[in-house]
Design a protein around this motif. Sequence first.
Motif, PDB file in Angstrom:
ATOM      1  N   GLN A 182       4.719   4.310  11.636  1.00  0.00           N
ATOM      2  CA  GLN A 182       3.129   4.212  11.681  1.00  0.00           C
ATOM      3  C   GLN A 182       2.403   5.337  11.947  1.00  0.00           C
ATOM      4  O   GLN A 182       2.785   6.028  12.611  1.00  0.00           O
ATOM      5  CB  GLN A 182       2.848   3.023  12.770  1.00  0.00           C
ATOM      6  CG  GLN A 182       1.240   2.903  12.516  1.00  0.00           C
ATOM      7  CD  GLN A 182       0.867   1.615  13.306  1.00  0.00           C
ATOM      8  OE1 GLN A 182       1.539   1.191  14.276  1.00  0.00           O
ATOM      9  NE2 GLN A 182      -0.432   1.208  13.210  1.00  0.00           N
ATOM     10  N   ASN A 183       1.691   5.963  11.140  1.00  0.00           N
ATOM     11  CA  ASN A 183       0.541   6.967  11.169  1.00  0.00           C
ATOM     12  C   ASN A 183      -0.347   6.782  11.912  1.00  0.00           C
ATOM     13  O   ASN A 183      -1.208   6.055  11.923  1.00  0.00           O
ATOM     14  CB  ASN A 183       0.138   7.474   9.662  1.00  0.00           C
ATOM     15  CG  ASN A 183      -0.560   8.893   9.616  1.00  0.00           C
ATOM     16  OD1 ASN A 183      -1.213   8.981  10.338  1.00  0.00           O
ATOM     17  ND2 ASN A 183      -0.215   9.501   8.541  1.00  0.00           N
ATOM     18  N   PRO A 184      -0.270   7.696  13.159  1.00  0.00           N
ATOM     19  CA  PRO A 184      -1.398   7.347  14.376  1.00  0.00           C
ATOM     20  C   PRO A 184      -2.913   7.666  13.901  1.00  0.00           C
ATOM     21  O   PRO A 184      -3.722   7.070  14.411  1.00  0.00           O
ATOM     22  CB  PRO A 184      -0.980   7.988  15.319  1.00  0.00           C
ATOM     23  CG  PRO A 184      -0.091   9.208  14.841  1.00  0.00           C
ATOM     24  CD  PRO A 184       0.726   8.578  13.491  1.00  0.00           C
TER      25      PRO A 184
ATOM     26  N   ALA B 242      -1.492   4.155   8.309  1.00  0.00           N
ATOM     27  CA  ALA B 242      -0.296   3.570   7.326  1.00  0.00           C
ATOM     28  C   ALA B 242       0.696   3.127   7.907  1.00  0.00           C
ATOM     29  O   ALA B 242       1.187   3.682   8.963  1.00  0.00           O
ATOM     30  CB  ALA B 242      -0.212   4.952   6.342  1.00  0.00           C
ATOM     31  N   TYR B 243       1.337   2.248   7.105  1.00  0.00           N
ATOM     32  CA  TYR B 243       2.512   1.593   7.948  1.00  0.00           C
ATOM     33  C   TYR B 243       3.711   1.290   6.970  1.00  0.00           C
ATOM     34  O   TYR B 243       3.474   1.175   5.865  1.00  0.00           O
ATOM     35  CB  TYR B 243       2.070   0.255   8.369  1.00  0.00           C
ATOM     36  CG  TYR B 243       3.065  -0.411   9.141  1.00  0.00           C
ATOM     37  CD1 TYR B 243       3.003  -0.081  10.642  1.00  0.00           C
ATOM     38  CD2 TYR B 243       3.980  -1.328   8.742  1.00  0.00           C
ATOM     39  CE1 TYR B 243       4.165  -0.825  11.578  1.00  0.00           C
ATOM     40  CE2 TYR B 243       5.143  -1.929   9.669  1.00  0.00           C
ATOM     41  CZ  TYR B 243       5.105  -1.843  11.016  1.00  0.00           C
ATOM     42  OH  TYR B 243       6.257  -2.292  11.747  1.00  0.00           O
ATOM     43  N   GLY B 244       4.981   1.294   7.826  1.00  0.00           N
ATOM     44  CA  GLY B 244       6.235   1.024   6.804  1.00  0.00           C
ATOM     45  C   GLY B 244       6.763   2.043   5.958  1.00  0.00           C
ATOM     46  O   GLY B 244       6.608   3.118   5.848  1.00  0.00           O
ATOM     47  N   LEU B 245       7.886   1.424   5.190  1.00  0.00           N
ATOM     48  CA  LEU B 245       8.806   2.351   4.389  1.00  0.00           C
ATOM     49  C   LEU B 245       8.029   3.170   3.587  1.00  0.00           C
ATOM     50  O   LEU B 245       8.154   4.384   3.281  1.00  0.00           O
ATOM     51  CB  LEU B 245       9.619   1.435   3.647  1.00  0.00           C
ATOM     52  CG  LEU B 245      10.619   1.111   4.688  1.00  0.00           C
ATOM     53  CD1 LEU B 245      11.319  -0.085   3.715  1.00  0.00           C
ATOM     54  CD2 LEU B 245      11.662   2.066   5.260  1.00  0.00           C
TER      55      LEU B 245
ATOM     56  N   ALA C 159       2.157   1.965   3.477  1.00  0.00           N
ATOM     57  CA  ALA C 159       0.946   1.352   2.803  1.00  0.00           C
ATOM     58  C   ALA C 159      -0.575   1.499   3.746  1.00  0.00           C
ATOM     59  O   ALA C 159      -0.124   1.430   4.941  1.00  0.00           O
ATOM     60  CB  ALA C 159       1.255  -0.414   2.835  1.00  0.00           C
ATOM     61  N   LEU C 160      -1.404   1.570   2.987  1.00  0.00           N
ATOM     62  CA  LEU C 160      -2.755   1.842   3.756  1.00  0.00           C
ATOM     63  C   LEU C 160      -3.839   0.905   3.250  1.00  0.00           C
ATOM     64  O   LEU C 160      -4.358   1.001   2.310  1.00  0.00           O
ATOM     65  CB  LEU C 160      -3.117   3.499   3.583  1.00  0.00           C
ATOM     66  CG  LEU C 160      -4.604   3.863   4.343  1.00  0.00           C
ATOM     67  CD1 LEU C 160      -4.346   3.825   5.862  1.00  0.00           C
ATOM     68  CD2 LEU C 160      -4.819   5.199   4.102  1.00  0.00           C
ATOM     69  N   PRO C 161      -4.316   0.222   4.018  1.00  0.00           N
ATOM     70  CA  PRO C 161      -3.674  -0.283   5.311  1.00  0.00           C
ATOM     71  C   PRO C 161      -2.457  -1.039   5.198  1.00  0.00           C
ATOM     72  O   PRO C 161      -2.031  -1.521   4.239  1.00  0.00           O
ATOM     73  CB  PRO C 161      -4.596  -1.200   6.251  1.00  0.00           C
ATOM     74  CG  PRO C 161      -5.486  -1.766   5.163  1.00  0.00           C
ATOM     75  CD  PRO C 161      -5.461  -0.683   3.877  1.00  0.00           C
TER      76      PRO C 161
ATOM     77  N   ASN D 292       6.399  -2.962  -6.433  1.00  0.00           N
ATOM     78  CA  ASN D 292       5.264  -3.310  -7.372  1.00  0.00           C
ATOM     79  C   ASN D 292       4.107  -2.301  -7.398  1.00  0.00           C
ATOM     80  O   ASN D 292       3.323  -2.242  -8.388  1.00  0.00           O
ATOM     81  CB  ASN D 292       4.640  -4.898  -6.740  1.00  0.00           C
ATOM     82  CG  ASN D 292       3.573  -5.495  -7.535  1.00  0.00           C
ATOM     83  OD1 ASN D 292       3.802  -5.953  -8.639  1.00  0.00           O
ATOM     84  ND2 ASN D 292       2.498  -5.445  -7.059  1.00  0.00           N
ATOM     85  N   TYR D 293       3.684  -1.802  -6.392  1.00  0.00           N
ATOM     86  CA  TYR D 293       2.596  -1.062  -6.071  1.00  0.00           C
ATOM     87  C   TYR D 293       2.908   0.278  -7.224  1.00  0.00           C
ATOM     88  O   TYR D 293       1.849   0.676  -8.028  1.00  0.00           O
ATOM     89  CB  TYR D 293       2.489  -0.451  -4.845  1.00  0.00           C
ATOM     90  CG  TYR D 293       1.257   0.655  -4.737  1.00  0.00           C
ATOM     91  CD1 TYR D 293       0.005   0.574  -4.866  1.00  0.00           C
ATOM     92  CD2 TYR D 293       1.926   2.280  -4.592  1.00  0.00           C
ATOM     93  CE1 TYR D 293      -0.751   1.682  -4.653  1.00  0.00           C
ATOM     94  CE2 TYR D 293       1.107   3.167  -4.376  1.00  0.00           C
ATOM     95  CZ  TYR D 293      -0.507   2.974  -4.473  1.00  0.00           C
ATOM     96  OH  TYR D 293      -1.078   4.116  -4.339  1.00  0.00           O
TER      97      TYR D 293
END
Length: 228
Positions: A168-170, A174-177, A180-182, A206-207
Amino acid sequence: MSRISVRGFAVASATAVTTVGAVVGVAAGDTQPSSDLETTAAGTTLLTDIPVGDQAQVQTASLTQQADALASAADADAKKSLEEAARIQAAKDAKAKKEAAEEKAKEEREAKEAASRSATRDADSFAPQSSYTVSQVKAMARQIVGAGQFQCFSNIVNHESTWNYRAQNPSSGAYGLVQALPGSKMSSAGADWRTNPATQIEWGLNYMNVRYGSPCGAWSFWQANGWY
């Protein structure tokens, strides 16, 4: 003896007739050429008193020259036509060869992509676990993404999260492998997006496909911009 008109020798005959007339006039004591001779020289030249055999030789020689000229011109035209036809055929053959090569490459590419798709698995096909190692996450990604695009996908994940599905970006959140934001965006792939790397991989794939055409398209963009 006979009297014939030979137009092909108009200039030469006119000169000959004028010269003969002049000689005859001098011999007769008349210094002025005959008007009849001048008229004959200026108009259609008449060759008189040529033996019939000589007439045939003259006509035959003239026709032979004409036939040779026509044959030479015909040969030149035929050669030019053959060369042009060969050029056109060579261009057609080259075009057909190129199209065949492109079609073959397309078929091979589609077959490879189809084989890759058939070898992939959905996120739902992986049983949830309480935790996952990096090796396990990579193995899941390889099966979901497919061999043809895995390396590009892996390059992005390496830069974004180093394969930490809980990263997780503090600052941005952004989170995960795939960062993703959010992070809640990944809920479209599954409610377990926080803890299931398979869900994150499926959403990330998919993104990349929708926005860049493929993971490799996304990786090309990332290399140029430092983000995707």
